[in-house]
Structures are given as structure tokens and as C-alpha cells.
Design a protein around this motif. Structure first.
Motif, PDB file in Angstrom:
ATOM      1  N   PRO B 110       0.823  -1.217   0.000  1.00  0.00           N
ATOM      2  CA  PRO B 110       0.000   0.000   0.000  1.00  0.00           C
ATOM      3  C   PRO B 110       0.850   1.257   0.000  1.00  0.00           C
ATOM      4  CG  PRO B 110      -0.769  -1.543   1.675  1.00  0.00           C
ATOM      5  CD  PRO B 110       0.470  -2.117   1.109  1.00  0.00           C
ATOM      6  N   LEU B 111       1.963   1.215   0.711  1.00  0.00           N
ATOM      7  CA  LEU B 111       2.856   2.368   0.745  1.00  0.00           C
ATOM      8  C   LEU B 111       3.351   2.682  -0.655  1.00  0.00           C
ATOM      9  CD1 LEU B 111       4.360   4.356   2.535  1.00  0.00           C
ATOM     10  CD2 LEU B 111       6.180   2.689   2.770  1.00  0.00           C
ATOM     11  N   ALA B 112       3.722   1.614  -1.397  1.00  0.00           N
ATOM     12  CA  ALA B 112       4.212   1.834  -2.760  1.00  0.00           C
ATOM     13  C   ALA B 112       3.105   2.401  -3.641  1.00  0.00           C
ATOM     14  CB  ALA B 112       4.737   0.519  -3.334  1.00  0.00           C
ATOM     15  N   ILE B 113       1.872   1.934  -3.430  1.00  0.00           N
ATOM     16  CA  ILE B 113       0.760   2.439  -4.253  1.00  0.00           C
ATOM     17  C   ILE B 113       0.551   3.918  -3.996  1.00  0.00           C
ATOM     18  CG2 ILE B 113      -1.708   2.266  -4.692  1.00  0.00           C
ATOM     19  CD1 ILE B 113      -1.574  -0.650  -4.095  1.00  0.00           C
ATOM     20  N   VAL B 114       0.525   4.274  -2.704  1.00  0.00           N
ATOM     21  CA  VAL B 114       0.297   5.685  -2.359  1.00  0.00           C
ATOM     22  C   VAL B 114       1.399   6.552  -2.958  1.00  0.00           C
ATOM     23  CG1 VAL B 114       0.311   7.292  -0.434  1.00  0.00           C
ATOM     24  CG2 VAL B 114      -1.017   5.193  -0.278  1.00  0.00           C
ATOM     25  N   LEU B 115       2.652   6.112  -2.780  1.00  0.00           N
ATOM     26  CA  LEU B 115       3.774   6.894  -3.312  1.00  0.00           C
ATOM     27  C   LEU B 115       3.684   7.004  -4.826  1.00  0.00           C
ATOM     28  CD1 LEU B 115       6.746   5.611  -1.149  1.00  0.00           C
ATOM     29  CD2 LEU B 115       5.853   7.922  -1.229  1.00  0.00           C
ATOM     30  N   ALA B 116       3.295   5.892  -5.482  1.00  0.00           N
ATOM     31  CA  ALA B 116       3.203   5.927  -6.949  1.00  0.00           C
ATOM     32  C   ALA B 116       2.130   6.920  -7.380  1.00  0.00           C
ATOM     33  CB  ALA B 116       2.902   4.534  -7.489  1.00  0.00           C
ATOM     34  N   THR B 117       1.009   6.906  -6.665  1.00  0.00           N
ATOM     35  CA  THR B 117      -0.061   7.849  -7.022  1.00  0.00           C
ATOM     36  C   THR B 117       0.417   9.277  -6.855  1.00  0.00           C
ATOM     37  OG1 THR B 117      -1.493   6.229  -5.985  1.00  0.00           O
ATOM     38  CG2 THR B 117      -2.524   8.265  -6.717  1.00  0.00           C
ATOM     39  N   LEU B 118       1.116   9.535  -5.748  1.00  0.00           N
ATOM     40  CA  LEU B 118       1.623  10.889  -5.527  1.00  0.00           C
ATOM     41  C   LEU B 118       2.600  11.292  -6.610  1.00  0.00           C
ATOM     42  CD1 LEU B 118       2.190  10.823  -1.672  1.00  0.00           C
ATOM     43  CD2 LEU B 118       0.446  12.090  -2.913  1.00  0.00           C
ATOM     44  N   LEU B 119       3.468  10.338  -6.998  1.00  0.00           N
ATOM     45  CA  LEU B 119       4.468  10.665  -8.013  1.00  0.00           C
ATOM     46  C   LEU B 119       3.846  10.823  -9.393  1.00  0.00           C
ATOM     47  CD1 LEU B 119       7.701   8.595  -7.339  1.00  0.00           C
ATOM     48  CD2 LEU B 119       7.333  11.034  -7.166  1.00  0.00           C
TER      49      LEU B 119
END
Lengths: 383, 321
Positions: B110-119
């Protein structure tokens, strides 16, 4: 070989050997201690070890009994090399089923290395030759200064440099001489362990967790530990350190327990691979390394003590202005050969496993020893 | 997919090496020659894979049914190593540790998903810079990562405890206390693979047709609603892929534990994973038959988990048609 620090000196010996035997050339490979035995075992299974390689007392029976290394007695008889000057205890260490497997060219013993500067700033006299366990514990408490992050000693969970010595000093034994019975149910053995647990409970030593985090040698050389039991093999590294160069390192014999202050004696052996392509040449190298010439190079360059007592003086002189190594030479006189059985590694690992909770002060010496005794005896019975 | 061939195209189905009109026997030899050429091309890789992968796997499976000597030689003992395995508390402990490690690893998704969305936000500056920083741990050698983090985690002198000290907290000896050792290593594991998952999710996000997201916002969905009801479901194939890969890799965790913890650490029993236990039995205790049984058991477990995941995907993975 596993010690990079010794490589240059061994290369000197190899150069001398090559000069005397121009038809041979020696190549050297260093594998760090952490990986040495794993790599050696894999190489041995595949028959591709070096022709001559380092062996220690603990692993020797395994390699000898499995036929990975060859005895040298035949070749030695042929060449007529006289090994009477080499210490009996060391030759015993490398004898299996009556055959000698190497000419031990070095020995090491255990004594106390201490930080003179810490003694000076506490106003304490340096350790006496005839000091006892009680003296050691008292001094350790005095030199511990929690606010400065300094401890009087380091109660390492190390058999060679710590508890084997104190076990014998208390009159006990970790394993019987014939390698068949474990000795941890003997109250004297447990007394030898109690010495360390007392130091840990008194807070004179870093905790087991702290010692696992940071290397003891580093802590000692950074002036965080006042006294530490360790082997003569540290001479080279200690003398090179800042603390050593400032002349602040001293050596004292170990304090005496109920039955004296015996030290474990051990030496690295250069053994001959059973699959060596040129065993005669390999034997010549082993013979050279076990000779007095090589011993002189060894000691003059300060690696450690060589098997010939005539060379003891050379190494003591070598380090005379940094520290006095005489206690190590003295300890060799009654040194007890490193205890082992056919597959020492298995129960040496058990010792670490079962003594860990004791050192972590989660179990008493009695409890831990009983459990270790059962596990170790089971292991020995299955050998 | 169906292909329609008209009669005029039939010539195209003949191998190029045999032009239309070649008599059938030379077409046969031509086809055979092409097959042999093909085999010759893959032979080096195939030989390498057989020698370095298939043979060792088969041999390990064989060894798990034997009792091995110290150096060479083994005797067939049937299922005795597996029986020993089932009764061995250290194995179950290691399996439990691997499970905990995997759970922490999966929490990194989930952390990677959130970061990817932000990026992925429009108008974000230094996007490549952020991607670089997140991806650097992925291309760093695990041994180097392990050594650096060991220094950071050091109980007395490490940076983490120094910083905690500023806030008046006494940090524990992270890598040598049984309570924290495994989690400390798992955090480093997540940190080192975050960049990889991030890049995969970024690619997955970019695959989502922008019109669908726009349509949702036109319908009045706020950013969170858009993310939850539109982006995530469309991202589910990528999420599925990342979850499967992360779980498989997490169960195989070894190098970080080997570098950061090691056999002389008092916390080893509470931090060793199954692969580490395999290494310790095989190479420290010289018991290769038992080690083989351990690793074959792990293979079965990971295979089972992957099959379960593939079965479950029908429930939650939406493939764009």
C-alpha cells in the motif's frame, strides 16, 4: 589461510622456500574467518581444496577421519625431519589414530590484555602476577564507569578466550579427554561459568546484546573496556592500534581460580590435502613451515609465538616497547590443548546456543548447564 | 484470437526459407534445418539452465530423502528427514519468522501504491529525481545495505538511537534483542524493495485510461473516491503481480538476515528465516540431507501460497477488457 594480516609474513616465508626450492612456486589464497570453514567444507566435498591449507584443532578430527587430509608421518620419516623441539601438546592436537598430520609452526595462549591508561586515571596499580578471580572481579567493578561508557571487563561468550580457560581453572572440564563425555554437570565446570555470570550481573561488563552489536576488540581499542581475556594472536593488530602506539596496552597472566590459571593452548596447522596434485612438494612446504628458519621469520615479524621455544625471545623482544608478551609464553608451559571430539563444531554450536540465555542473565548457570549437558551428551553419543 | 487466411495468403504460411513452389521434400529438410538452427541457438542457455538449475533442484529433492555424510556420500532414508522437520521447533520458529517478514513486506505494498499515485500527479517537479532516490536502494547490493543499516541500528553508537536520545528515548539494541531483531530487518527489506514496487505501480497507473478517471470526476467523485473506486480496481492486475512477487521474495529472505544478524547473535532464533535455517543446517552443521528437506518444504509452501493467490484473483482482480 584466513588471516589477511599474516599474509605478508607468510609470503616472506614462501619467498625463502622458493629460493631454497626454485622449482616450486607457492600461491596463497586468503578466505576471511567468517567464511573459511563453509568454503573449505564445500571445496573438500568437491575435492578442490588447496594443496596445503590451514587447520585448527577443533575441526582437525573431522577432516582427518574423513580422509580429506593426509598424514605426514611417512614422508617425515623419509626426510628425517626432527620434530622433538615442537611442543608435545600441539603435536597431540594434530595426531589422529597415531599418525601426525602436520608440524605445528605456531602456538597461541590466552592472557589478560588491559588498558594502562584506564588503570592510571583510576589510580589503581597494574595487575599482579598472582592475582585471583576475586581480585579481577573487584578491579572490574572499580574500573566500570557507566557515565563515561567504560566497563571494567568484557564477559564474552567465547569458549577459546573465555570460559574454557575458567572452566579448567576451576578444576572442571567441558569434555572428557577421550571426547566421549560432556562435563557440564560437574559443579566445578559450572563454577568456571559462574565467574563470567558474576561479572555480568555486577554490571562490570557490557551485556551480551551489546557485545554482539559491537566487536569486543573494537571496544577495547577505543578505550571502552579496561581488561579483556584474549589470545596472543592479537599482538600484531593491537600494537598497530592507536591505543597500542600510545603504549597504553599491558599484558598480565590470567587471574588464578581455585585450581590455578591454566590457559588453553592451540596452534594453527598447515595440513596436506589428500587430493594434492603434488603431495611431495606440498609436504616439503609443510616441513619448511615447521622448521626453525620459518619460525624465526614468523616471530621476528611479530605474528605470534612459534613452536620453537628458542624463538620465544625473538617475539617478546619484537614487542618489548609496546607490551610484554612473557605471560603468553609462560602460559604455554602448562597449556591445556584445545578440547575437541570427532565433530566438535556440532557441540561447540550447542554451547553457544545453551549458554546464550545464561549470559543474557535469563537463566542461571545451573539451569543452562543441565540443558547443555543433555543436548551435548546426545550429540556426542551420536558421533 | 482468430486469424482468417484467404487462399492467396496461404503462401505466407510456408516458412520463408522455402519459397512457394518448392517441392515438398526440400520443404521438409528446410523445416528441419530451421528447427535445428533454432535448437542450436537455445542450446547454450538450455545447457546452462539444466546444469545450474534443473539438475541441482532435482538433486536437492533427492538429498531430502537421504542422510548425508560430512563431505560425500548419502544413504537413502525415505521420509525420515521430513519427520524430523515436522518435530523440529526451530523449523516452525523459522517458518513463523518468515511469515512475519512476509506480512511486513506485504504491508509495504500500500505504501508503494500511495507513493506511486503521488508521483503520478500532474505538474510534479523533480519527478525523475524522486524516482531515482526511491530506486537507488533496489540497485544497491544487499550486503552493502545490510552493513550500513547494521551501523545505523547499533544499540550504543548507532544513528537511530542517537536521534531517539535527543527526544529523551532510550532505543533498544535493535539487532540483538529478540523482540526487535526480525522487525528491524524486515523494515530494511521493505525499504530496499520499495523503489521496485513503486516503478511497477507507476507503470500500472499510467496504463489506466485517463478518460475513466475524468469521467468519474465529472460525475462528482472527490480525489479519495476516485482513487478508491476507479484507480485501485483498475490497478488490481499490477497489485496482484506485485503481491505474488513480494510474497515469493519475502519467503526467500536470506541475505539481510545473514549480513545483519548472523550466527553469533543472541537473537538469531527469533530472527532466522527458513532459508537462513536451511543455510545454517546445511553449511554450519554440515547436515545437507536435512537442509534439503527444509528447502523442499519451503518450496511446497510457497507454491501452495501462490496457487491460492491465483485462485483468489477471480475475486478481486479486474482485468480491463
Amino acid at each position: 589461510m584466513w588471516d589477511e594480516a599474516q599474509r605478508p609474513i607468510y609470503e616472506k616465508m614462501f619467498d625463502a622456500f622458493e629460493d631454497a626450492n626454485p622449482e616450486y612456486s607457492v600461491q596463497v589464497q586468503v578466505t576471511p574467518w567468517d567464511n573459511y570453514w563453509t568454503k573449505l567444507q564445500t571445496a573438500a566435498s568437491g575435492g578442490s581444496t588447496a594443496d596445503v591449507f590451514w587447520m585448527n584443532g577443533a575441526n582437525f578430527p573431522l577432516y582427518a577421519s574423513s580422509g580429506i587430509i593426509s598424514p605426514i608421518s611417512d614422508r617425515q620419516a623419509e626426510s628425517g625431519f626432527d620434530d622433538s623441539a615442537l611442543p608435545e601438546g600441539l603435536k597431540e592436537l594434530y595426531t589422529w589414530e597415531g599418525e601426525l598430520y602436520t608440524l605445528p609452526n605456531n602456538f597461541d595462549t590466552v592472557a589478560v590484555w588491559y588498558n594502562e591508561a584506564l588503570f592510571d586515571s583510576a589510580g589503581l596499580p597494574y595487575p599482579e602476577e598472582d592475582w585471583t578471580w576475586a581480585d579481577y572481579q573487584a578491579i572490574a567493578t572499580e574500573l566500570t564507569d557507566a557515565s563515561a561508557g567504560v566497563w571494567g571487563t568484557a564477559a564474552q561468550l567465547s569458549e577459546h578466550t573465555a570460559f574454557y580457560n575458567t572452566i579448567y581453572q576451576a578444576g572442571g572440564y567441558p569434555i572428557s579427554d577421550d571426547g566421549r563425555t560432556a562435563g557440564y554437570d560437574d559443579p566445578k565446570t559450572q563454577q568456571g561459568l559462574q565467574f563470567w555470570v558474576d561479572l555480568l550481573s555486577a554490571g562490570s561488563s557490557p551485556s551480551l546484546a551489546q557485545m554482539a552489536d559491537t566487536d569486543i576488540g573494537e571496544l577495547f581499542l577505543s578505550g571502552k573496556i579496561a581488561m579483556v581475556y584474549n589470545g596472543s594472536w592479537n599482538a600484531l593488530t593491537f600494537s598497530d592500534s592507536e591505543l597500542g602506539k600510545a603504549g597504553s596496552i599491558g599484558v598480565a597472566p590470567m587471574p588464578a581460580g581455585p585450581e590455578g590459571n591454566a590457559s588453553i593452548i592451540h596452534g594453527i596447522g598447515n595440513v596436506l590435502s589428500a587430493k594434492a596434485k603434488n603431495p611431495d612438494a606440498a609436504y616439503k612446504l609443510i616441513e619448511y613451515l615447521g622448521s626453525e628458519d620459518a619460525a624465526r621469520i614468523y616471530t621476528e615479524n611479530g605474528v605470534g609465538f612459534a613452536g620453537y621455544s628458542s624463538t620465544d625471545k625473538a617475539i617478546i623482544d619484537r614487542y618489548a616497547d609496546v607490551f610484554d608478551l612473557t605471560p603468553f609464553a609462560d602460559a604455554a608451559v602448562d597449556g591445556i590443548p584445545f578440547p575437541r571430539s570427532k565433530n566438535s563444531q556440532a557441540w561447540m554450536d550447542l554451547q553457544v546456543e545453551y549458554l546464550t540465555p545464561v549470559w543474557a542473565l535469563k537463566e542461571s548457570v545451573g539451569e543452562g548447564s543441565v540443558r547443555l549437558q543433555t543436548a551435548m551428551q546426545e550429540e556426542l553419543d551420536s558421533e | 484470437m482468430t486469424t482468417v487466411t484467404r487462399s492467396a495468403d496461404r503462401g505466407a504460411s510456408v516458412p520463408r526459407s522455402a519459397p512457394i513452389g518448392t517441392p515438398s521434400r526440400s520443404r521438409e529438410t528446410a523445416r528441419r534445418r530451421e528447427a535445428i538452427t533454432g535448437l542450436a541457438f537455445i542450446l547454450p542457455l538450455f545447457l546452462g539452465t539444466t546444469v545450474l538449475y534443473f539438475y541441482p533442484i532435482l538433486r536437492t529433492m533427492y538429498l531430502s530423502f537421504t542422510e548425508t555424510g560430512f563431505f560425500v556420500g548419502e544413504t537413502w532414508t525415505g521420509l525420515s528427514q521430513y519427520q524430523k522437520l515436522l518435530a523440529d521447533p526451530d523449523f516452525w520458529g523459522a517458518l513463523g519468522n518468515s511469515l512475519v517478514y512476509s506480512i511486513v513486506a506485504v504491508m509495504g505494498i500500500p505504501l508503494a501504491i500511495v507513493l506511486a499515485t503521488l508521483l503520478n500527479m500532474k505538474g510534479l517537479r523533480f519527478k525523475s529525481g524522486y524516482r531515482l532516490l526511491y530506486f537507488l536502494p533496489v540497485v544497491t547490493m544487499p550486503v552493502a545495505i545490510g552493513m550500513m543499516w547494521t551501523l545505523l541500528y547499533n544499540g550504543d553508537f548507532g544513528l537511530i538511537n542517537r536521534v531517539l536520545g535527543f527526544f529523551g528515548m532510550q532505543g533498544p539494541s535493535w539487532l540483538t534483542s529478540s523482540a526487535t531483531a526480525l522487525l528491524a530487518v524486515a523494515v530494511v527489506g521493505v525499504w530496499s524493495t520499495l523503489g521496485q514496487n513503486l516503478v511497477i505501480f507507476l507503470a500500472g497507473l499510467q496504463d489506466i485510461p485517463a478518460e475513466l478517471v475524468e469521467a468519474a470526476s465529472l460525475d462528482g467523485a472527490g480525489p479519495v473516491r476516485r482513487f478508491w473506486n476507479v484507480t485501485l480496481p483498475l490497478l488490481s492486475p499490477t497489485t496482484f503481480f506485485v503481491t505474488v512477487i513480494t510474497l515469493i521474495n519475502a519467503f526467500q529472505a536470506f541475505d539481510l538476515i545473514y549480513v545483519m544478524i548472523g550466527p553469533t547473535n543472541p537473537a538469531i532464533k527469533s530472527a532466522q528465516t527458513v532459508v537462513y535455517y536451511f543455510y545454517s543446517e546445511g553449511f554450519y552443521a554440515h547436515d545437507r540431507g536435512y537442509a534439503a528437506a527444509i528447502i523442499c518444504a519451503l518450496f511446497v509452501i510457497v507454491l501452495g501460497l501462490t496457487i491460492i493467490q491465483f485462485r483468489l484473483q477471480r475475486k478481486w482482480v479486474h482485468y480491463a477488457s
